[in-house]
Scaffold this motif. Structure first.
Motif, PDB file in Angstrom:
ATOM      1  N   UNK A 137      14.307 -69.177  72.544  1.00  0.00           N
ATOM      2  CA  UNK A 137      13.467 -68.022  72.260  1.00  0.00           C
ATOM      3  C   UNK A 137      12.377 -67.882  73.311  1.00  0.00           C
ATOM      4  N   UNK A 138      11.781 -66.706  73.356  1.00  0.00           N
ATOM      5  CA  UNK A 138      10.611 -66.485  74.208  1.00  0.00           C
ATOM      6  C   UNK A 138       9.391 -66.791  73.362  1.00  0.00           C
ATOM      7  N   UNK A 139       8.624 -67.783  73.792  1.00  0.00           N
ATOM      8  CA  UNK A 139       7.417 -68.170  73.074  1.00  0.00           C
ATOM      9  C   UNK A 139       6.300 -68.403  74.082  1.00  0.00           C
ATOM     10  N   UNK A 140       5.139 -67.887  73.760  1.00  0.00           N
ATOM     11  CA  UNK A 140       3.957 -68.173  74.559  1.00  0.00           C
ATOM     12  C   UNK A 140       2.720 -67.931  73.718  1.00  0.00           C
ATOM     13  N   UNK A 141       1.622 -68.521  74.165  1.00  0.00           N
ATOM     14  CA  UNK A 141       0.346 -68.374  73.484  1.00  0.00           C
ATOM     15  C   UNK A 141      -0.755 -68.718  74.482  1.00  0.00           C
ATOM     16  N   UNK A 142      -1.809 -67.910  74.498  1.00  0.00           N
ATOM     17  CA  UNK A 142      -2.927 -68.203  75.380  1.00  0.00           C
ATOM     18  C   UNK A 142      -3.621 -66.946  75.861  1.00  0.00           C
ATOM     19  N   UNK A 143      -4.471 -67.140  76.852  1.00  0.00           N
ATOM     20  CA  UNK A 143      -5.205 -66.036  77.461  1.00  0.00           C
ATOM     21  C   UNK A 143      -4.391 -65.553  78.663  1.00  0.00           C
ATOM     22  N   UNK A 144      -3.984 -64.289  78.663  1.00  0.00           N
ATOM     23  CA  UNK A 144      -3.136 -63.793  79.749  1.00  0.00           C
ATOM     24  C   UNK A 144      -3.927 -63.495  81.020  1.00  0.00           C
ATOM     25  N   UNK A 145      -3.201 -63.387  82.104  1.00  0.00           N
ATOM     26  CA  UNK A 145      -3.767 -62.957  83.387  1.00  0.00           C
ATOM     27  C   UNK A 145      -3.461 -61.478  83.581  1.00  0.00           C
ATOM     28  N   UNK A 203      17.440 -56.719  65.027  1.00  0.00           N
ATOM     29  CA  UNK A 203      16.585 -57.858  64.720  1.00  0.00           C
ATOM     30  C   UNK A 203      16.029 -57.828  63.304  1.00  0.00           C
ATOM     31  N   UNK A 204      16.384 -56.829  62.525  1.00  0.00           N
ATOM     32  CA  UNK A 204      15.841 -56.714  61.172  1.00  0.00           C
ATOM     33  C   UNK A 204      16.230 -57.962  60.385  1.00  0.00           C
ATOM     34  N   UNK A 205      15.230 -58.597  59.808  1.00  0.00           N
ATOM     35  CA  UNK A 205      15.451 -59.839  59.079  1.00  0.00           C
ATOM     36  C   UNK A 205      15.216 -61.085  59.915  1.00  0.00           C
ATOM     37  N   UNK A 206      15.058 -60.927  61.231  1.00  0.00           N
ATOM     38  CA  UNK A 206      14.761 -62.053  62.115  1.00  0.00           C
ATOM     39  C   UNK A 206      13.265 -62.105  62.375  1.00  0.00           C
ATOM     40  N   UNK A 207      12.686 -63.265  62.234  1.00  0.00           N
ATOM     41  CA  UNK A 207      11.260 -63.428  62.481  1.00  0.00           C
ATOM     42  C   UNK A 207      10.961 -63.200  63.960  1.00  0.00           C
ATOM     43  N   UNK A 208       9.990 -62.342  64.245  1.00  0.00           N
ATOM     44  CA  UNK A 208       9.577 -62.091  65.625  1.00  0.00           C
ATOM     45  C   UNK A 208       8.232 -61.392  65.623  1.00  0.00           C
ATOM     46  N   UNK A 209       7.482 -61.584  66.685  1.00  0.00           N
ATOM     47  CA  UNK A 209       6.207 -60.890  66.830  1.00  0.00           C
ATOM     48  C   UNK A 209       5.693 -61.000  68.255  1.00  0.00           C
ATOM     49  N   UNK A 210       4.854 -60.055  68.608  1.00  0.00           N
ATOM     50  CA  UNK A 210       3.992 -60.091  69.782  1.00  0.00           C
ATOM     51  C   UNK A 210       2.618 -59.735  69.255  1.00  0.00           C
ATOM     52  N   UNK A 211       1.664 -60.665  69.355  1.00  0.00           N
ATOM     53  CA  UNK A 211       0.331 -60.470  68.793  1.00  0.00           C
ATOM     54  C   UNK A 211      -0.718 -60.464  69.892  1.00  0.00           C
ATOM     55  N   UNK A 212      -1.704 -59.610  69.674  1.00  0.00           N
ATOM     56  CA  UNK A 212      -2.886 -59.594  70.528  1.00  0.00           C
ATOM     57  C   UNK A 212      -4.081 -59.713  69.601  1.00  0.00           C
ATOM     58  N   UNK A 213      -4.868 -60.770  69.824  1.00  0.00           N
ATOM     59  CA  UNK A 213      -6.079 -61.027  69.053  1.00  0.00           C
ATOM     60  C   UNK A 213      -7.209 -61.301  70.026  1.00  0.00           C
ATOM     61  N   UNK A 214      -8.103 -60.346  70.164  1.00  0.00           N
ATOM     62  CA  UNK A 214      -9.190 -60.499  71.128  1.00  0.00           C
ATOM     63  C   UNK A 214      -8.628 -60.570  72.542  1.00  0.00           C
ATOM     64  N   UNK A 271       0.031 -63.986  71.797  1.00  0.00           N
ATOM     65  CA  UNK A 271       1.040 -64.959  71.380  1.00  0.00           C
ATOM     66  C   UNK A 271       2.318 -64.199  71.066  1.00  0.00           C
ATOM     67  N   UNK A 272       3.431 -64.897  71.212  1.00  0.00           N
ATOM     68  CA  UNK A 272       4.717 -64.259  70.953  1.00  0.00           C
ATOM     69  C   UNK A 272       5.733 -65.278  70.475  1.00  0.00           C
ATOM     70  N   UNK A 273       6.583 -64.817  69.594  1.00  0.00           N
ATOM     71  CA  UNK A 273       7.785 -65.529  69.194  1.00  0.00           C
ATOM     72  C   UNK A 273       8.871 -64.471  69.124  1.00  0.00           C
ATOM     73  N   UNK A 274       9.753 -64.465  70.113  1.00  0.00           N
ATOM     74  CA  UNK A 274      10.757 -63.411  70.239  1.00  0.00           C
ATOM     75  C   UNK A 274      12.137 -64.030  70.432  1.00  0.00           C
ATOM     76  N   UNK A 275      13.107 -63.640  69.627  1.00  0.00           N
ATOM     77  CA  UNK A 275      14.466 -64.129  69.869  1.00  0.00           C
ATOM     78  C   UNK A 275      14.957 -63.566  71.199  1.00  0.00           C
TER      79      UNK A 275
END
Length: 184
Positions: A113-121, A77-88, A92-96
């Motif tokens: 792609x796998x994309x999500x954003x919000x407050x998890x359960x 995946x090097x060079x491909x935009x992707x992330x899994x973020x935790x803020x508070x 959020x995620x953007x994953x190929x």
């Protein structure tokens, strides 16, 4: 003379089998991970994706359609935009995504792609005191798809996480954990 050489060679072989290098983690890296976890603000950028290697994915690989250094079970995946973020308390995620979709999907703008954003359960975080690694797990929903994520963050700032979906075969990502980059 032959006996001494054979005895010396055997002793060296036995000693080399008994000693293996143990990866050391600097105190600074371990402290950095502790700080990221305490602040609840970090991201994981992945270098590798490991989808479930089904016969369909193997067919794609055998046709030579994978990038250099990639195969059906390990995709660079090097060079491909992707992330899994935790803020508070938000994630959020953007994953190929590489693999098979079992159902659903439709004509959505996520391009597969796998994309999500919000407050998890069921958000849980724990630390293994002996290894100093953190384990994070949560569930999150995007439209008609449910995701279950389980991440392991190591003191050397490497990470691995699995994404299970209600509509896709599972996939694992490997990368590095760091402060959230301001570039977007």
């Amino acid at each position: 003379m032959k006996t001494k050489v054979l005895l010396l060679f055997t002793a060296i072989a036995v000693m080399s089998c008994g000693s293996h290098s143990k990866k050391t983690v600097s105190q600074a890296q371990s402290q950095q991970l502790d700080d990221l976890m305490a602040n609840k603000s970090f991201e994981i950028v992945s270098d590798w994706a490991s989808p479930l290697a089904t016969s369909s994915l193997n067919s794609v690989a055998n046709a030579g359609l994978m990038g250099p250094g990639s195969n059906a079970g390990h995709i660079n995946l090097i060079g491909n935009s992707n992330y899994l973020r935790i803020e508070g308390d938000s994630v959020s995620a953007y994953l190929p995504y590489f693999g098979e979709r079992q159902m659903g999907g439709g004509y959505d703008s996520d391009n597969g792609n796998i994309q999500f954003e919000g407050v998890p359960e069921d958000y849980e975080i724990s630390q293994d005191e002996q290894t100093k690694r953190y384990e994070i797990s949560f569930k999150i929903r995007r439209k008609a798809e449910n995701f279950t994520v389980r991440a392991i963050l190591m003191p050397n700032l490497s990470s691995t996480f699995n994404v299970n979906s209600s509509q896709r075969f599972p996939i694992r990502y490997q990368g590095k954990v760091s402060k959230i980059s301001k570039e977007e």
